[in-house]
Motif scaffolding. Structure first.
Motif, PDB file in Angstrom:
ATOM      1  N   VAL A  13       0.848  -1.195   0.000  1.00 32.05           N
ATOM      2  CA  VAL A  13       0.000   0.000   0.000  1.00 32.05           C
ATOM      3  C   VAL A  13       0.882   1.243   0.000  1.00 32.05           C
ATOM      4  CG1 VAL A  13      -0.176  -0.002   2.527  1.00 32.05           C
ATOM      5  CG2 VAL A  13      -1.891   1.200   1.171  1.00 32.05           C
ATOM      6  N   LEU A  14       0.495   2.234  -0.770  1.00 32.61           N
ATOM      7  CA  LEU A  14       1.211   3.514  -0.794  1.00 32.61           C
ATOM      8  C   LEU A  14       0.965   4.198   0.545  1.00 32.61           C
ATOM      9  CD1 LEU A  14       2.897   5.033  -2.971  1.00 32.61           C
ATOM     10  CD2 LEU A  14       0.865   6.376  -3.426  1.00 32.61           C
ATOM     11  N   LEU A  15       2.000   4.377   1.321  1.00 34.33           N
ATOM     12  CA  LEU A  15       1.835   4.773   2.715  1.00 34.33           C
ATOM     13  C   LEU A  15       1.064   6.077   2.868  1.00 34.33           C
ATOM     14  CD1 LEU A  15       2.411   3.933   5.590  1.00 34.33           C
ATOM     15  CD2 LEU A  15       4.612   5.096   5.448  1.00 34.33           C
ATOM     16  N   LEU A  16       1.338   7.061   2.012  1.00 37.27           N
ATOM     17  CA  LEU A  16       0.648   8.341   2.136  1.00 37.27           C
ATOM     18  C   LEU A  16      -0.833   8.231   1.767  1.00 37.27           C
ATOM     19  CD1 LEU A  16       0.917  11.274   2.907  1.00 37.27           C
ATOM     20  CD2 LEU A  16       1.652  11.796   0.582  1.00 37.27           C
ATOM     21  N   ASP A  17      -1.168   7.326   0.853  1.00 35.82           N
ATOM     22  CA  ASP A  17      -2.577   7.101   0.517  1.00 35.82           C
ATOM     23  C   ASP A  17      -3.383   6.718   1.751  1.00 35.82           C
ATOM     24  OD1 ASP A  17      -2.060   7.578  -2.132  1.00 35.82           O
ATOM     25  OD2 ASP A  17      -2.930   5.706  -2.858  1.00 35.82           O
ATOM     26  N   TYR A  18      -2.748   5.953   2.615  1.00 41.34           N
ATOM     27  CA  TYR A  18      -3.427   5.507   3.843  1.00 41.34           C
ATOM     28  C   TYR A  18      -3.249   6.505   4.982  1.00 41.34           C
ATOM     29  CZ  TYR A  18      -3.601   3.129   8.367  1.00 41.34           C
ATOM     30  OH  TYR A  18      -3.830   2.818   9.679  1.00 41.34           O
ATOM     31  N   ALA A  19      -1.998   6.864   5.262  1.00 45.16           N
ATOM     32  CA  ALA A  19      -1.713   7.666   6.451  1.00 45.16           C
ATOM     33  C   ALA A  19      -2.285   9.073   6.361  1.00 45.16           C
ATOM     34  CB  ALA A  19      -0.204   7.732   6.679  1.00 45.16           C
ATOM     35  N   GLY A  20      -2.264   9.685   5.164  1.00 43.76           N
ATOM     36  CA  GLY A  20      -2.762  11.052   5.027  1.00 43.76           C
ATOM     37  C   GLY A  20      -4.224  11.194   5.433  1.00 43.76           C
ATOM     38  N   PRO A  21      -5.139  10.495   4.743  1.00 40.01           N
ATOM     39  CA  PRO A  21      -6.544  10.617   5.131  1.00 40.01           C
ATOM     40  C   PRO A  21      -6.851  10.025   6.503  1.00 40.01           C
ATOM     41  CG  PRO A  21      -6.269   9.033   3.339  1.00 40.01           C
ATOM     42  CD  PRO A  21      -4.968   9.742   3.494  1.00 40.01           C
ATOM     43  N   HIS A  47       3.564  -5.323   4.351  1.00 49.20           N
ATOM     44  CA  HIS A  47       4.565  -4.294   4.094  1.00 49.20           C
ATOM     45  C   HIS A  47       3.942  -3.161   3.281  1.00 49.20           C
ATOM     46  CE1 HIS A  47       7.951  -6.402   5.791  1.00 49.20           C
ATOM     47  NE2 HIS A  47       7.689  -7.472   5.067  1.00 49.20           N
ATOM     48  N   THR A  48       4.387  -1.947   3.546  1.00 48.38           N
ATOM     49  CA  THR A  48       3.935  -0.783   2.797  1.00 48.38           C
ATOM     50  C   THR A  48       4.958  -0.432   1.719  1.00 48.38           C
ATOM     51  OG1 THR A  48       5.061   0.882   4.145  1.00 48.38           O
ATOM     52  CG2 THR A  48       2.931   0.058   4.948  1.00 48.38           C
ATOM     53  N   SER A  49       4.662   0.600   0.956  1.00 51.03           N
ATOM     54  CA  SER A  49       5.564   1.059  -0.102  1.00 51.03           C
ATOM     55  C   SER A  49       6.907   1.514   0.452  1.00 51.03           C
ATOM     56  CB  SER A  49       4.915   2.205  -0.870  1.00 51.03           C
ATOM     57  OG  SER A  49       4.626   3.295   0.007  1.00 51.03           O
ATOM     58  N   MET A  50       6.942   1.900   1.735  1.00 53.77           N
ATOM     59  CA  MET A  50       8.174   2.359   2.370  1.00 53.77           C
ATOM     60  C   MET A  50       8.944   1.228   3.040  1.00 53.77           C
ATOM     61  SD  MET A  50       8.471   5.559   1.735  1.00 53.77           S
ATOM     62  CE  MET A  50       9.751   5.995   2.902  1.00 53.77           C
ATOM     63  N   GLY A  51       8.432  -0.006   2.925  1.00 57.72           N
ATOM     64  CA  GLY A  51       9.097  -1.127   3.568  1.00 57.72           C
ATOM     65  C   GLY A  51       8.743  -1.283   5.031  1.00 57.72           C
ATOM     66  N   ASN A  75      -2.051   1.602  -4.151  1.00 54.32           N
ATOM     67  CA  ASN A  75      -0.787   0.866  -4.028  1.00 54.32           C
ATOM     68  C   ASN A  75       0.313   1.484  -4.869  1.00 54.32           C
ATOM     69  OD1 ASN A  75      -2.403  -1.053  -2.571  1.00 54.32           O
ATOM     70  ND2 ASN A  75      -0.809  -2.549  -3.017  1.00 54.32           N
ATOM     71  N   ALA A  76       1.539   1.048  -4.622  1.00 55.98           N
ATOM     72  CA  ALA A  76       2.690   1.615  -5.302  1.00 55.98           C
ATOM     73  C   ALA A  76       2.932   1.006  -6.677  1.00 55.98           C
ATOM     74  CB  ALA A  76       3.944   1.444  -4.443  1.00 55.98           C
ATOM     75  N   SER A  77       2.542  -0.249  -6.876  1.00 56.84           N
ATOM     76  CA  SER A  77       2.789  -0.927  -8.148  1.00 56.84           C
ATOM     77  C   SER A  77       1.536  -1.718  -8.518  1.00 56.84           C
ATOM     78  CB  SER A  77       4.007  -1.849  -8.035  1.00 56.84           C
ATOM     79  OG  SER A  77       4.268  -2.491  -9.266  1.00 56.84           O
ATOM     80  N   GLU A  78       0.586  -1.053  -9.157  1.00 56.56           N
ATOM     81  CA  GLU A  78      -0.757  -1.587  -9.322  1.00 56.56           C
ATOM     82  C   GLU A  78      -0.803  -2.919 -10.075  1.00 56.56           C
ATOM     83  OE1 GLU A  78       0.173   1.435 -10.494  1.00 56.56           O
ATOM     84  OE2 GLU A  78      -0.429   2.594  -8.716  1.00 56.56           O
ATOM     85  N   GLU A  79      -0.107  -2.999 -11.195  1.00 57.23           N
ATOM     86  CA  GLU A  79      -0.220  -4.204 -12.019  1.00 57.23           C
ATOM     87  C   GLU A  79       0.251  -5.444 -11.271  1.00 57.23           C
ATOM     88  OE1 GLU A  79       1.020  -4.119 -16.029  1.00 57.23           O
ATOM     89  OE2 GLU A  79       0.602  -1.990 -16.309  1.00 57.23           O
ATOM     90  N   LEU A  80       1.330  -5.321 -10.520  1.00 56.45           N
ATOM     91  CA  LEU A  80       1.832  -6.458  -9.748  1.00 56.45           C
ATOM     92  C   LEU A  80       1.028  -6.657  -8.464  1.00 56.45           C
ATOM     93  CD1 LEU A  80       5.698  -5.897 -10.098  1.00 56.45           C
ATOM     94  CD2 LEU A  80       4.298  -7.590 -11.296  1.00 56.45           C
ATOM     95  N   ASP A  81       0.791  -5.558  -7.760  1.00 57.40           N
ATOM     96  CA  ASP A  81       0.138  -5.667  -6.452  1.00 57.40           C
ATOM     97  C   ASP A  81      -1.284  -6.203  -6.561  1.00 57.40           C
ATOM     98  OD1 ASP A  81       2.425  -4.605  -5.381  1.00 57.40           O
ATOM     99  OD2 ASP A  81       1.636  -2.565  -5.233  1.00 57.40           O
TER     100      ASP A  81
END
Length: 316
Positions: A13-21, A47-51, A75-81
């Motif tokens: 998950v893209l950390l800011l997508d979650y943590a910001g809101p 694990h998040t995008s920041m590890g 997420n940080a890498s949509e096609e794979l994730d």
């Protein structure tokens, strides 16, 4: 009624997508918003995008309370994730929630999960500008909108991504708990009207606050709490402990608008809400918004809105 908010996250998950809101809503709860926040996933930790590892995650709930808000982070890498079994489990879970009395929202590529679960069929929606074509492929019947910070279709809200998740969270706060509380959270975040100029949800309650001057904020807070009050410049200046002329200069310089025009815009925003009630006469709407008469209300309305109050009421 308590607003139950469920953040749904998947591995990477893209950390800011979650943590910001999530932080925006947590701050709202800290200062009085009646809401709960639950972060859930198909696995207890990921694990998040920041590890960084998120642990202690709740399972995807078997039953959601009526009126719940589900926010799907991107997420940080949509096609794979989104080919991973955890993402497929979320898609199945989201699909099972269709038809229930809930609201769903997405941050960035989270819209792709909503699309694959059928939530965006025949709806207007948006996502990150780099993912618009992918969203069209995932939901062929959806009306994918470009250059939008977020799109609200009633039961479904989609946002463009990353920091716009904070805009979406402020919008949710304003809808459920009022403009004053949303403005207080925005001030705490040192972030105000970042919604794009083409966004129909641009809120005058949050506009003109993208500055750091405490005197101007104090005056704006007072007007926001009671826009119908017939504030005088002298009253506001005394509240801010400055002279009237100095306040006028400060307000125009930092807010980019005059004191009177700022109050008028808030009154018109309030009038838009009241006009949705057909039981209220035009005179009553004018009175509740602080105008001296219906004629005065129509005059000010014409300064900011293209159609008439009556036409606006008919169209809504």
């Amino acid at each position: 009624m308590t607003l139950a908010v469920y953040f749904v996250v998947t591995p990477n998950v893209l950390l800011l997508d979650y943590a910001g809101p999530a932080e925006t809503l947590r701050m709202a709860a800290d200062i009085g918003a009646d809401l709960t926040i639950t972060t859930c996933a198909p696995v207890p930790e990921l694990h998040t995008s920041m590890g960084i590892t998120l642990s202690g995650l709740s399972p995807l709930p078997a039953q959601l309370p009526d009126g719940a808000l589900v926010i799907v982070a991107g997420n940080a890498s949509e096609e794979l994730d989104y080919a991973r079994p955890e993402a497929l489990a979320v898609i199945d879970w989201l699909a099972a929630q269709r038809g229930r009395d809930i609201r769903v929202a997405s941050i960035c590529s989270g819209a792709l999960l909503l699309a694959r679960a059928g939530w965006l069929d025949a709806r207007p929606c948006t996502t990150h500008h780099a993912l618009l074509d992918m969203l069209r492929q995932s939901a062929p019947s959806a009306r994918v909108m470009e250059d939008r910070v977020f799109v609200d279709d009633g039961q479904v809200v989609t946002s463009a991504g990353i920091t716009t998740g904070i805009d979406l969270a402020l919008y949710v706060i304003e809808q459920h708990f009022g403009a004053e509380l949303a403005a207080r959270v925005a001030r705490r975040l040192v972030m105000y009207a970042r919604r794009g100029p083409n966004d129909p949800q641009l809120s005058p309650w949050l506009a003109h606050r993208n500055h750091l001057h405490p005197v101007v904020h104090k005056v704006q807070d007072a007007i926001t709490r009671d826009p119908a009050r017939r504030w005088t410049l002298e009253e506001l200046a005394e509240l801010a402990h400055v002279g009237p002329r100095h306040l006028t200069r400060l307000f125009t310089r930092h807010a980019g608008i005059g004191v009177v025009a700022y109050q008028q815009q808030l009154r018109i925003a309030r009038a838009r809400q009241l006009l949705a009630d057909p039981a209220l006469s035009m005179e009553r709407v004018a009175e509740q918004c602080g105008f001296a008469s219906a004629r005065d209300f129509r005059r000010v309305w014409a300064m900011y809105v293209d159609d008439s109050p009556r036409a606006h009421r008919t169209s809504h």
